[in-house]
Every structure is written in structure tokens, then in C-alpha cells.
Scaffold this motif. Structure first.
Motif, PDB file in Angstrom:
ATOM      1  N   TYR A 183       0.821  -1.201   0.000  1.00 39.33           N
ATOM      2  CA  TYR A 183       0.000   0.000   0.000  1.00 39.33           C
ATOM      3  C   TYR A 183       0.863   1.262   0.000  1.00 39.33           C
ATOM      4  O   TYR A 183       0.551   2.254  -0.670  1.00 39.33           O
ATOM      5  CB  TYR A 183      -0.922   0.012   1.220  1.00 39.33           C
ATOM      6  CG  TYR A 183      -2.120  -0.913   1.123  1.00 39.33           C
ATOM      7  CD1 TYR A 183      -2.755  -1.155  -0.092  1.00 39.33           C
ATOM      8  CD2 TYR A 183      -2.638  -1.527   2.266  1.00 39.33           C
ATOM      9  CE1 TYR A 183      -3.858  -1.992  -0.177  1.00 39.33           C
ATOM     10  CE2 TYR A 183      -3.740  -2.368   2.193  1.00 39.33           C
ATOM     11  CZ  TYR A 183      -4.349  -2.605   0.969  1.00 39.33           C
ATOM     12  OH  TYR A 183      -5.442  -3.431   0.898  1.00 39.33           O
TER      13      TYR A 183
ATOM     14  N   LEU B 102       0.858   4.230  -2.630  1.00 42.22           N
ATOM     15  CA  LEU B 102       0.585   5.607  -2.220  1.00 42.22           C
ATOM     16  C   LEU B 102       1.655   6.560  -2.749  1.00 42.22           C
ATOM     17  O   LEU B 102       1.360   7.722  -3.060  1.00 42.22           O
ATOM     18  CB  LEU B 102       0.497   5.686  -0.692  1.00 42.22           C
ATOM     19  CG  LEU B 102       0.034   7.029  -0.117  1.00 42.22           C
ATOM     20  CD1 LEU B 102      -1.380   7.359  -0.583  1.00 42.22           C
ATOM     21  CD2 LEU B 102       0.091   7.008   1.414  1.00 42.22           C
TER      22      LEU B 102
ATOM     23  N   LEU C 164      -6.204   4.249  -0.033  1.00 40.79           N
ATOM     24  CA  LEU C 164      -4.892   3.747   0.371  1.00 40.79           C
ATOM     25  C   LEU C 164      -4.512   4.289   1.758  1.00 40.79           C
ATOM     26  O   LEU C 164      -4.033   3.541   2.625  1.00 40.79           O
ATOM     27  CB  LEU C 164      -3.833   4.159  -0.646  1.00 40.79           C
ATOM     28  CG  LEU C 164      -3.710   3.294  -1.904  1.00 40.79           C
ATOM     29  CD1 LEU C 164      -2.823   3.969  -2.930  1.00 40.79           C
ATOM     30  CD2 LEU C 164      -3.174   1.913  -1.566  1.00 40.79           C
ATOM     31  N   MET C 165      -4.709   5.575   1.965  1.00 35.03           N
ATOM     32  CA  MET C 165      -4.414   6.163   3.278  1.00 35.03           C
ATOM     33  C   MET C 165      -5.222   5.472   4.374  1.00 35.03           C
ATOM     34  O   MET C 165      -4.711   5.160   5.456  1.00 35.03           O
ATOM     35  CB  MET C 165      -4.740   7.660   3.274  1.00 35.03           C
ATOM     36  CG  MET C 165      -3.859   8.484   2.368  1.00 35.03           C
ATOM     37  SD  MET C 165      -4.384  10.216   2.396  1.00 35.03           S
ATOM     38  CE  MET C 165      -3.399  10.877   1.065  1.00 35.03           C
TER      39      MET C 165
END
Length: 784
Positions: A660, A664, A673-674
Motif C-alpha cells: 500500500y 501511495l 490507500l491512506m
């Protein structure tokens, strides 16, 4: 009389009989000339009318007919003016010759000459409708909009159903900034005279000005279909697609417009676009820039801007807009396009200034208002958006687009459903003949799961416009939602009869599929494919239906038909992979997806193939494929996102977080994603999760999944009261997701609200086997 009935042969017989009785009869001879011209033989017709003039030199009808033939048949405007002048010299009160001369001056763009003819028309025919009509047109041309509007109102009182007067009134209202009124006049003109290209072009201009490009495209369709498509109309359709943000369709119609006028600069524009489509971008853009520099119209500029936007070449696109603005000073479109490009390039401050500049050029240019309202909403200023739209509606109360946008803004700002409903009903009252607000009201009720009210709104719409296909579609969906399946089927069948679209058959297939009537669903899909033989969505659904009927060979035939129709695309091989998957034939499914990837490399197919290796028990092959794909596509953040999610599914949280974070870095504004990284950090008790979760909710607000994660992170950070606020938001937004409710119960326990926690747990317990985590529910209940 026979001409009026379209019986030309019988007319010819009557003329021949008249000439046999009196070979010198002027009326009969002139009618014979018109019949000859009607066959396209203008030279013979001119010779014949000049023979009449030689016999009767002062025949105003003959001289006027000579002018018509020279103008319409030979394109000789000077010769036509001379003929009309001789007719008027013989009789200044020859109305037909005077009207012809007046129209000819307009065609020649000779405004002083036009003005002189209007004056002569008023002197010789004072108070006549024709004199008034051209006086209004002259006032409009000279920019005296007040007198033009007053005069147009008087014309419409005398002749409310006269298309030229309605066209003129519409054009005047458009220049006066009263766009909705212009739309009304021009729509009425088109209704009376549906084969009028002028009415269609003017109405399309009004629709574009009102920010309704979809309506403009629909209005222009009869002019852009078939082998004799209208070049200006094709150009307007291209502009409509450009206004709606569909650069691909804009380029397509610019190309078609070029073919319609091969001697025009548009042909060269089309050639440049074709080069760009084949990959020769540098040469294509060079050619487009050269054309834009020399073309006095905006056509090449708009085509260039469209192509540059599709290539995401923002600085070059802005330069092209500046060139367009130099050609069209004072017009709003260049500023609108500049603002949209600035939005795409994330320069919101400059975009706002550009949209404001468009409104300086045209205060009632709705597309700029809509863009500013969208910026207001994106920047968390809903009240500014509301005030902006309300001010526009006060000026243009019949603007459908503005009223619907205001309703959407209020809904997004948390307005009560009753308030939104009232606004939609106001939009219907202001525009009872428009389908859009009625459809919006039906959709409002359907989304809120108020099926009976949706049905009532749809029935009201159908009563007002019984043959409207969008309304019939809404009625069918409302009947389906209300449980009246047979009526829904009947409605979609009626829609299918009225339209040549596959959409009603797709709706029918959905109904039959839900009822597990797979034979009827298959029949509906086959009918959809008769209408549109290469409709991929219908082919995909048919594959699923054939599998439900256990007709694997039939499903394979559909997939292979798609492969034949689309040999360079992945679609047919993906469908074949789906079929093999349904039979648990992993090797065949893998082979099909490999072929799909060879035909058309894409992240979507790559993700499926990697997941299929895992499903088939080939983790080493999955890893090898993933490594190869990332080696060839090092900036494919979407594929990295997929790899992270696959690791998450197998609870390999360390790998998931690593993937991830790699994704990002490539997609730094991706809120999901965050969110996922923040959740993983909280599970691993790593510091720094809270800022990520908060930023995710700022970037993508009002998403229950993100709110649930933020609550989890806040709780892990020792802030249960704040966590409770966010968890309640998540449950309110998605009350049917039991996991959110379970987290809410946990937080209620943590904050001491045992009674409310018990109430939430009882709701979960009532779900029984529909919620898999009943053991946790029981465990928490025992603590209360």
C-alpha cells in the motif's frame, strides 16, 4: 393545388393543357419554368423565364423568378440583385420582389443595403407583418435589444405559431441573456417545423449556453445522421461533447464535420486527428497548431484543445486556449475551457478566476456557474454554492440545470429529504414540459427506498409525457421497486416497442434474472443483441445466464463471438475465462486470461490473472507474474494496490502495508490507500495512523468505511469519545453493515453507555446466521 398536394405529374398535365389553350399565358409559362427548375435544369429554366421577360419586359413575377433562379440555382447574388431591382423599378410595391431583395441583402451581409430595403418595405407596406418582422430583425442586428424584444413580442401576439418569428424571438432572447425563454421559443418553433435546420441549430446554441450539452446533442441528431450530415451541426455536436468533458467524442465529431466540408480547414483538422489516433502525436499536434494559427474560425483551436486535454498536456492546452481567446474576445467559452484545464491540473485558485471571467463575458452562462458551484463544494463552501445557484435561478427561474444542481448541493450539504423533494417539485412546476426534473424526483425516491412515492412520481411523469423513453424507463424501475413486476415488464415491453434501443431489453433481462426466469432473460438479451449485435454488456450478461441455465457450450459460443467481433481486445477472452472459472477449470481459465493480456495489456486483466494463480494454488506463479508485471509497469499503482489487498485477505499485514505504501507513493491523493494503511498501523499499534485516517476522510468525506477506520484509529489512540462520534456517522450512513454496528457497540461499552450498547447488540443478535460474528456478539452481551 396539385403542387401543394405533391402531385407534380398532374400539375405538369394541367400546365400543358393551359399552354395548349393559350401558349402565351404568362402564369402558365412561369409555372412551367418552376417545374423545369424543380428538376434541376436551371439553365433551361433561366432561358425560358428570359423568353417571358423578352415578351413582357415589365412582368414583375417573371423578373422576380429570374432573380430566384440566379440566386438559388446559380449562386449569382449580383445577377439576382439586378433582377430583383428591375422588378422593383417596374413596380415598387411588388411585395415578393421586395422581400426577396431584403433577404438577399442579408445573405450578402450587406447591412446598409438591408437597412435600405427594410425602410422601403415600411414605406410601401406600412403596418404590414413583413415590415414589422424585418424592422425587428434590423433592431436585433444593430444591437438595440430592447426594441428588438418589444417588437418580437408584438410579432408573436399577431402570429404566435409563425416559426420565423419564434426563431427571431429566440435569437433575441439568447442575446439578451434570457436563455430559458430562448429555449422555449425555439423549442416551439421546432415543434411546429421539425424539419427546420435553423431552429435546431439555434435551439442547440441555447442549450449549450444553458449548460445542457446533452439536450443540444439530442436536438442536433437529425442533422448529423446519414450521408448528408450538416457540417455546422456536426461542429456544434463536437462543441457539446467538449463542453460535457468528453474529449474523445468531441474529436470524433470534429472529424465527421471535416468530412462534411472537405474543402474546408476542417478536413485538415480531421487528418491531424486521425494521425493522433494512430499514434503520430507530434506531427498531429504540429499540424493542429499550424491550422489554429491560420484558421479565422475557432474550429481548429477547439479540436487542438480537445486533443491536448486528452493527452493531459496542460500547459500546451492553456496556450491553445489563449489563442482561441484572442480570436473570440468577450466570449465565455475560452475562459470556461481554461478553468476546466486548471481544475484538471489542480490549480483551483486560477480555475476560479477563469470561471469568474467567463461570467464577466456572459453573466448568464450557466456552465461557468456550475463549475464555480462545484469548486465551492470541493472547497467545503456549500453555502457559497447555494447562494450562487439561487442567484442564478432568481435571474433564470426556468433553468432546469440550475434547479437540479441546487437540489443536489442541498442534499450533499445534509438538507432533509423533504427539503430536497420540495426543490425538485418546484423545478417541475417551473418546467412542466421537461423530463429531467421529473426523472430526478423519481430517482430521489428510489434512492431513499420510498418505492410507492417513486411510483406516484413516475406515473405523473408518464401522464405528462407518455411516449418519453427516459420516463418509461423510470416508470418501469419504479414499478419494479414497488413490487409490481408484471406492470414493470409491460412498461419495458412498451419502451422496447417505441425505441430501437437495447436498454429496455436489458431491463427486462434484469427482472427475469432476479425472478430466476433464465429462459425469458436469455430471450430478452438475444433481442437486445438483435438491436445492437456487438453490445458487450448484453453479451456478458448472456454468458452469465447461459451458465445459470447450465448451457456451457452456448456460453462459450457467446464468448467466441465476442473474440471474432473484437479480435484485438481482451473482452472475449475474459468472458471465456469466466466460463472456465465457473467449471473450476483453472488451467483453461489461466490460458484464456493470458491470451486476453496478450491481446490488450491492462491492469484489470493483470489483477485477475494474478488472483487466479492464487486461487488455483500456484502462489509461486502468482509471485513470478506479479514481479514480471511490476518490472514492465513500474508505475502501476493500481496493481500494487491489488497486491496489498491480496496480502490483506491472507492477513499478511506487513506485506499489505508495504504494498500500500508503494502504491501511495505513486498515487499520493488516494484516500482509500491512506485509510487502509491507517487501519493496518492501528492493528500493529504503530504510531502515526491518526493523521493518515483524518486526511483520508478530508479527501473522501462521508464514506462510512473511512469513518469506521477513523473511529478505530481514534479508539486505539485513546480517544473513545471522538471515536464514538465517527462510528455513529458510519452506522447512520450504512445501517445495514453489521460490522460497523458491532464496532459501535464496543465503543458504547468503552464509554459507559451500556444500555445503548445492549440495544445495538440485540439488533445484531436478531440477524442470526446473516451475521457471521455472532460469537463476538454473545461474548459482549455477557459483559453487560
Amino acid at each position: 393545388a396539385y403542387v401543394a398536394l405533391g402531385q407534380i405529374d398532374r400539375c405538369q398535365a394541367m400546365v400543358a393543357a393551359a399552354l395548349q389553350l393559350d401558349p402565351n399565358n404568362v402564369d402558365a409559362r412561369l409555372l412551367q419554368v418552376r417545374l423545369t427548375a424543380g428538376k434541376g435544369d436551371f439553365d433551361q429554366a433561366l432561358a425560358a423565364v428570359r423568353a417571358v421577360i423578352a415578351d413582357v419586359p415589365k412582368s414583375g413575377a417573371a423578373l422576380e423568378l429570374e432573380g430566384e433562379l440566379l440566386w438559388a440555382g446559380k449562386g449569382d447574388l449580383s445577377g439576382a440583385a439586378d433582377a430583383f431591382g428591375r422588378a422593383l423599378a417596374a413596380d415598387p410595391r411588388n411585395l415578393q420582389a421586395r422581400l426577396a431583395m431584403t433577404q438577399l441583402m442579408l445573405a450578402k451581409k450587406d447591412i446598409p443595403g438591408f437597412k435600405a430595403q427594410v425602410k422601403a418595405l415600411a414605406q410601401n407596406f406600412p403596418g404590414s407583418f413583413q415590415a414589422q418582422y424585418y424592422q425587428v430583425q434590423l433592431a436585433w442586428i444593430e444591437g438595440d435589444l430592447k426594441h428588438a424584444r418589444d417588437g418580437a413580442d408584438q410579432l408573436l401576439r399577431v402570429a404566435p405559431q409563425y416559426p420565423p418569428a419564434l426563431q427571431l424571438a429566440g435569437a433575441i432572447e439568447l442575446d439578451s441573456g434570457l436563455v430559458a425563454l430562448a429555449q422555449t421559443h425555439l423549442a416551439q418553433a421546432l415543434q411546429i417545423q421539425p424539419d427546420s435546420p435553423l431552429s435546431r441549430r439555434l435551439l442547440a446554441q441555447a442549450d449549450l449556453r444553458a449548460g445542457e450539452p446533452g439536450k443540444a446533442i439530442k436536438v442536433l441528431q437529425p442533422l448529423v445522421q446519414g450521408p448528408k450530415a450538416d457540417g455546422p451541426a456536426l461542429g456544434m455536436v463536437a462543441e457539446a461533447y467538449l463542453q460535457s468533458g468528453d474529449s474523445g467524442q468531441a474529436e470524433k465529431y470534429y472529424g465527421l464535420a471535416a468530412k462534411a466540408a472537405p474543402d474546408d480547414v476542417k478536413a485538415k483538422v480531421a487528418l491531424a486527428l486521425l494521425q493522433a489516433g494512430k499514434g503520430d502525436s507530434a506531427a498531429a499536434f504540429s499540424q493542429l497548431e499550424a491550422l489554429a494559427a491560420t484558421d479565422t474560425t475557432s474550429f481548429a483551436d477547439l479540436a487542438l484543445i480537445s486533443a491536448l486535454v486528452r493527452k493531459q498536456q496542460w500547459p500546451q492546452a492553456l496556450q491553445a486556449v489563449s489563442r482561441l481567446q484572442a480570436k473570440e474576445p468577450g466570449k465565455p467559452l475560452p475562459s470556461l475551457l481554461r478553468g476546466r484545464i486548471q481544475v484538471l491540473s489542480k490549480d483551483m485558485t486560477a480555475a476560479r478566476a477563469s470561471f469568474e471571467q467567463a461570467l464577466v463575458a456572459d453573466p448568464v452562462y450557466y456552465p461557468a456557474v456550475a463549475e464555480l458551484a462545484a469548486l465551492d463544494m470541493a472547497q467545503k463552501k456549500p453555502e457559497d454554492a447555494r447562494r450562487r445557484l439561487e442567484a442564478f435561478i432568481a435571474r433564470e427561474p426556468r433553468s432546469v440545470a440550475a434547479r437540479l444542481e441546487l437540489a443536489a448541493v442541498r442534499q450533499q450539504s445534509g438538507a432533509k429529504p423533504e427539503e430536497v423533494e420540495a426543490m425538485l417539485k418546484d423545478a417541475i412546476a417551473a418546467n412542466p414540459e421537461e423530463a429531467a426534473p421529473r426523472l430526478a424526483l423519481v430517482e430521489h425516491f428510489l434512492v431513499a427506498r420510498r418505492a410507492n412515492e417513486a411510483l406516484a412520481a413516475a406515473q405523473s411523469a408518464a401522464a405528462a409525457m407518455p411516449d418519453s423513453l427516459p420516463v418509461l424507463d423510470a416508470l418501469g424501475r419504479a414499478q419494479w421497486a414497488a413490487g409490481d413486476i408484471q406492470q414493470a415488464i409491460s412498461t419495458f415491453q412498451k419502451s422496447a416497442t417505441l425505441s430501437k434501443s437495447p436498454e429496455p431489453f436489458l431491463r427486462l433481462a434484469d427482472i427475469y434474472t432476479k425472478a430466476k426466469d433464465y429462459n425469458s432473460a436469455a430471450s430478452s438479451l438475444h433481442k437486445a443483441l438483435e438491436t445492437a449485435p456487438q453490445l458487450l454488456v448484453a453479451q456478458g450478461r448472456l454468458v452469465q445466464i447461459e451458465l445459470a441455465r447450465k448451457q456451457v457450450p452456448a456460453a462459450l459460443k457467446v464468448a467466441r463471438d465476442v473474440q471474432t467481433q473484437r479480435p484485438t481486445e481482451a473482452a472475449g477472452f475474459v468472458l471465456e475465462a469466466d466460463i472456465h472459472l465457473s467449471q473450476h477449470d483453472w488451467p483453461a481459465a489461466i490460458a484464456s486470461l493470458k491470451t486476453a493480456l496478450e491481446r490488450q495489456p491492462s491492469t484489470a486483466v493483470a489483477k485477475r490473472l494474478q488472483a487466479l494463480y492464487v486461487l488455483a494454488g500456484k502462489p509461486a506463479d502468482a509471485e513470478q507474474f506479479a514481479a514480471a508485471w511490476m518490472r514492465d509497469h513500474p508505475r502501476d499503482g493500481e496493481f500494487l494496490f491489488h497486491l496489498g489487498s491480496m496480502a490483506m485477505d491472507r492477513k499478511d499485514y506487513a506485506t499489505a502495508e508495504s504494498r500500500y505504501r508503494q502504491a501511495l507513493a505513486l498515487m499520493p491523493q488516494n484516500a482509500v490507500l491512506m485509510n487502509n494503511i491507517a487501519w493496518l498501523m492501528s492493528q500493529r499499534k504503530e504510531p502515526g495512523a491518526l493523521p493518515l485516517a483524518e486526511k483520508a476522510n478530508q479527501l473522501l468525506p462521508d464514506q462510512p468505511g473511512l469513518q469506521d477506520t477513523l473511529a478505530t484509529v481514534l479508539a486505539a489512540d485513546g480517544k473513545p469519545d471522538q471515536a464514538l462520534v465517527w462510528q455513529k456517522k458510519a452506522v447512520a450512513a450504512a445501517p445495514d453493515v453489521p460490522g460497523y454496528r458491532l464496532n459501535l457497540a464496543r465503543l458504547l461499552i468503552a464509554t459507559g453507555d451500556r444500555a445503548q450498547a445492549k440495544a445495538e447488540l440485540e439488533k445484531l443478535a436478531a440477524l442470526g446466521g446473516r451475521f457471521a460474528d455472532q460469537a463476538e456478539v454473545s461474548k459482549l452481551m455477557q459483559t453487560l
